[in-house]
Design an enzyme around this catalytic site. Structure first.
Site, PDB file in Angstrom:
ATOM      1  N   CYS A 119      28.902  32.494  48.700  1.00  0.00           N
ATOM      2  CA  CYS A 119      28.602  31.355  47.812  1.00  0.00           C
ATOM      3  C   CYS A 119      29.758  30.367  47.721  1.00  0.00           C
ATOM      4  O   CYS A 119      29.592  29.271  47.192  1.00  0.00           O
ATOM      5  CB  CYS A 119      28.209  31.859  46.431  1.00  0.00           C
ATOM      6  SG  CYS A 119      26.701  32.840  46.490  1.00  0.00           S
ATOM      7  N   HIS A 260      28.969  26.322  41.318  1.00  0.00           N
ATOM      8  CA  HIS A 260      27.950  27.006  42.122  1.00  0.00           C
ATOM      9  C   HIS A 260      26.825  27.442  41.186  1.00  0.00           C
ATOM     10  O   HIS A 260      27.082  27.952  40.088  1.00  0.00           O
ATOM     11  CB  HIS A 260      28.590  28.208  42.807  1.00  0.00           C
ATOM     12  CG  HIS A 260      27.606  29.158  43.391  1.00  0.00           C
ATOM     13  ND1 HIS A 260      26.648  28.770  44.302  1.00  0.00           N
ATOM     14  CD2 HIS A 260      27.415  30.486  43.184  1.00  0.00           C
ATOM     15  CE1 HIS A 260      25.909  29.823  44.633  1.00  0.00           C
ATOM     16  NE2 HIS A 260      26.359  30.871  43.967  1.00  0.00           N
ATOM     17  N   ASN A 290      19.456  30.057  43.610  1.00  0.00           N
ATOM     18  CA  ASN A 290      20.776  30.150  44.232  1.00  0.00           C
ATOM     19  C   ASN A 290      20.618  29.976  45.742  1.00  0.00           C
ATOM     20  O   ASN A 290      20.121  30.873  46.419  1.00  0.00           O
ATOM     21  CB  ASN A 290      21.389  31.512  43.889  1.00  0.00           C
ATOM     22  CG  ASN A 290      22.779  31.694  44.485  1.00  0.00           C
ATOM     23  OD1 ASN A 290      23.221  30.902  45.309  1.00  0.00           O
ATOM     24  ND2 ASN A 290      23.460  32.759  44.077  1.00  0.00           N
TER      25      ASN A 290
HETATM   26  N1  ACO Z   1      11.938  40.848  36.041  1.00  0.00           N
HETATM   27  C1  ACO Z   1      11.809  41.674  34.992  1.00  0.00           C
HETATM   28  N2  ACO Z   1      12.718  42.617  34.691  1.00  0.00           N
HETATM   29  C2  ACO Z   1      13.804  42.705  35.473  1.00  0.00           C
HETATM   30  C3  ACO Z   1      13.994  41.875  36.588  1.00  0.00           C
HETATM   31  C4  ACO Z   1      13.005  40.928  36.874  1.00  0.00           C
HETATM   32  N3  ACO Z   1      13.080  40.065  37.901  1.00  0.00           N
HETATM   33  N4  ACO Z   1      15.154  42.200  37.189  1.00  0.00           N
HETATM   34  C5  ACO Z   1      15.702  43.196  36.466  1.00  0.00           C
HETATM   35  N5  ACO Z   1      14.858  43.514  35.444  1.00  0.00           N
HETATM   36  C6  ACO Z   1      15.043  44.536  34.429  1.00  0.00           C
HETATM   37  C7  ACO Z   1      15.982  45.627  34.843  1.00  0.00           C
HETATM   38  O1  ACO Z   1      15.295  46.590  35.607  1.00  0.00           O
HETATM   39  C8  ACO Z   1      16.426  46.151  33.509  1.00  0.00           C
HETATM   40  O2  ACO Z   1      15.430  47.022  33.011  1.00  0.00           O
HETATM   41  P1  ACO Z   1      15.842  48.368  32.208  1.00  0.00           P
HETATM   42  O3  ACO Z   1      16.597  47.870  31.009  1.00  0.00           O
HETATM   43  O4  ACO Z   1      14.528  48.955  31.918  1.00  0.00           O
HETATM   44  O5  ACO Z   1      16.699  49.136  33.163  1.00  0.00           O
HETATM   45  C9  ACO Z   1      16.474  44.910  32.625  1.00  0.00           C
HETATM   46  O6  ACO Z   1      15.658  43.941  33.287  1.00  0.00           O
HETATM   47  C10 ACO Z   1      17.839  44.340  32.424  1.00  0.00           C
HETATM   48  O7  ACO Z   1      18.507  44.300  33.686  1.00  0.00           O
HETATM   49  P2  ACO Z   1      19.966  43.761  33.810  1.00  0.00           P
HETATM   50  O8  ACO Z   1      20.428  43.940  35.218  1.00  0.00           O
HETATM   51  O9  ACO Z   1      20.797  44.335  32.704  1.00  0.00           O
HETATM   52  O10 ACO Z   1      19.715  42.209  33.504  1.00  0.00           O
HETATM   53  P3  ACO Z   1      20.771  41.076  33.394  1.00  0.00           P
HETATM   54  O11 ACO Z   1      20.647  40.404  32.092  1.00  0.00           O
HETATM   55  O12 ACO Z   1      22.139  41.518  33.829  1.00  0.00           O
HETATM   56  O13 ACO Z   1      20.248  40.038  34.474  1.00  0.00           O
HETATM   57  C11 ACO Z   1      20.729  39.290  36.690  1.00  0.00           C
HETATM   58  C12 ACO Z   1      20.194  40.414  35.838  1.00  0.00           C
HETATM   59  C13 ACO Z   1      19.841  38.061  36.477  1.00  0.00           C
HETATM   60  C14 ACO Z   1      20.708  39.719  38.153  1.00  0.00           C
HETATM   61  C15 ACO Z   1      22.174  38.959  36.241  1.00  0.00           C
HETATM   62  O14 ACO Z   1      22.940  40.127  36.167  1.00  0.00           O
HETATM   63  C16 ACO Z   1      22.858  38.006  37.189  1.00  0.00           C
HETATM   64  O15 ACO Z   1      22.455  36.868  37.353  1.00  0.00           O
HETATM   65  N6  ACO Z   1      23.953  38.438  37.788  1.00  0.00           N
HETATM   66  C17 ACO Z   1      24.663  37.607  38.725  1.00  0.00           C
HETATM   67  C18 ACO Z   1      24.084  37.824  40.069  1.00  0.00           C
HETATM   68  C19 ACO Z   1      24.307  36.681  40.972  1.00  0.00           C
HETATM   69  O16 ACO Z   1      24.491  35.562  40.585  1.00  0.00           O
HETATM   70  N7  ACO Z   1      24.249  36.942  42.261  1.00  0.00           N
HETATM   71  C20 ACO Z   1      24.243  35.891  43.202  1.00  0.00           C
HETATM   72  C21 ACO Z   1      25.133  36.023  44.294  1.00  0.00           C
HETATM   73  S1  ACO Z   1      26.798  35.810  43.941  1.00  0.00           S
HETATM   74  C22 ACO Z   1      27.038  34.440  43.206  1.00  0.00           C
HETATM   75  O17 ACO Z   1      26.340  33.511  43.497  1.00  0.00           O
HETATM   76  C23 ACO Z   1      28.125  34.368  42.232  1.00  0.00           C
END
Ligand code: ACO
Length: 335
Positions: A119, A260, A290
């Site tokens: 990224c 980003h 993204n």
């Molecule tokens: N729809 C519904 N529920 C979901 C989904 C979905 N798409 N995805 C995850 N869940 C559920 C999980 O299974 C979990 O359920 P559980 O509590 O029963 O186990 C619950 O939602 C919470 O999951 P978390 O992982 O705690 O959710 P969080 O609030 O952390 O959000 C996310 C997840 C959106 C991936 C977040 O962590 C994030 O954006 N992280 C950064 C990732 C990123 O940006 N990566 C890109 C590449 S690198 C970069 O660009 C910097």
């Protein structure tokens, strides 16, 4: 005539972007995996994203953005001395995407290479191109950030497939024309200790493609979302302060903060930590998701269209990506 190792100020002289026409919105995704529009919007800020048709690769998106940028700058492909491509989804391991874009746009007089910084592909590529031009190594660089994230996304994994989209952006990096308008400085960091938190394990020399790597879905990206999230918020703030302080500025001086676009909450949190009002924090993740190396040019392009970015503005570009890679570019917008 430029002599080698001349240090001169550089600028971004033109910018254009391209996204494929097909879209994939949250409602469509909720038919494919167990998710909902509400969950995706609340946790990420994304409403829709653009996705290529089969057979369309990173060089195809990059070509479209590059040709638009050249037209905007009033340049021909032969005016380009070097092509620097930030991408995580090259058409193939080799040849590099820069060579493919070179031939697709008909640039015959340049060399080029790809930058693998996930990224941070765009911020790294702009900085490298700027240094090449500043040193007189070349006069004009075409910098392309292009990614087809849909090619490495597992559309049965709800934790990743809602986040990503495809797109490309291209800029011309060239010597500054008006004093003070251009790139002021860049800062970069890597932290390799956290690499397992964001990776695509299969297909490289460690795990070459095999039936086993396919069966284990190792050709799709894997991530520990919360580790990425926390690191991104902290580092986005830190690198922004670092590049500003190094050049005698504070966050108050910033006209537009262009991060980003990985998650609305990451950008909002970083903006709040920096004390920036919402009006100075560029946000367009809702429309594209993204797109990795393309998010920053897409955000700049929308900012120009919305009248939020004008000549003379102090702008910070910031990225955090797999690696982890951290990048920033501080500039006075030049057109
Ligand atoms: N729809 C519904 N529920 C979901 C989904 C979905 N798409 N995805 C995850 N869940 C559920 C999980 O299974 C979990 O359920 P559980 O509590 O029963 O186990 C619950 O939602 C919470 O999951 P978390 O992982 O705690 O959710 P969080 O609030 O952390 O959000 C996310 C997840 C959106 C991936 C977040 O962590 C994030 O954006 N992280 C950064 C990732 C990123 O940006 N990566 C890109 C590449 S690198 C970069 O660009 C910097």
């Amino acid at each position: 005539m430029v002599t080698p190792n001349t240090i001169r100020q550089t600028r971004i002289g033109a910018l254009a972007t391209y996204v494929p026409p097909k879209t994939l919105d949250n409602h469509q995704l909720s038919q494919m995996v167990d998710t909902s529009d509400e969950w995706i919007l609340q946790r990420t800020g994304i409403k829709t994203r653009h996705i290529v048709e089969p057979g369309v690769a990173a060089s195809d998106l990059g070509k479209e953005a590059a040709l638009k940028t050249l037209a905007q700058a009033g340049l021909t492909p032969d005016d380009i001395d070097v092509i620097v491509v930030g991408t995580t989804t090259p058409d193939m391991f080799f040849p590099n995407t820069a060579s493919l874009i070179q031939t697709k746009i008909g640039a015959t007089k340049c060399w080029g290479f790809d930058v693998a910084a996930a990224c941070s592909g765009f911020t790294y590529s702009v900085g490298i191109a700027s240094d090449l031009v500043a040193a007189g190594r070349c006069n004009r660089a075409l910098v392309v950030g292009t990614d087809v994230m849909s090619s490495i996304t597992d559309y049965t994994d709800r934790t990743t497939c809602v986040l990503f989209g495809d797109g490309a952006g291209a800029v011309i990096v060239e010597p500054a024309v008006e004093e003070g308008l251009g790139i002021i400085g860049c800062e970069y960091e890597n932290d390799g200790t956290l690499w397992p938190a964001l990776q695509m394990p299969g297909g490289g020399s460690l795990h070459p493609a095999s039936h086993e790597t396919v069966d284990k879905k190792m050709h799709f990206m894997k991530q520990d979302g919360q580790t990425v999230f926390k690191f991104a918020v902290r580092k986005t703030e830190e690198i922004t302060r670092k590049v500003l302080e190094k050049h005698g500025y504070t966050p108050d001086d910033v006209s537009l903060f262009v991060s980003h676009q990985a998650n609305r909450r990451i950008i909002t949190s970083a903006g709040e930590r920096l004390g920036l009002p919402e009006s100075k924090v560029m946000m367009n993740i809702q429309d594209y998701g993204n797109t990795t190396a393309a998010t920053i040019p897409l955000a700049l392009d929308d900012a120009i269209r919305q009248g939020r970015l004008k000549k003379g503005d102090l702008v910070v570009l910031v990225s955090v990506g797999a690696g982890f890679t951290v990048g920033s570019v501080l500039l006075r917008w030049a057109f």
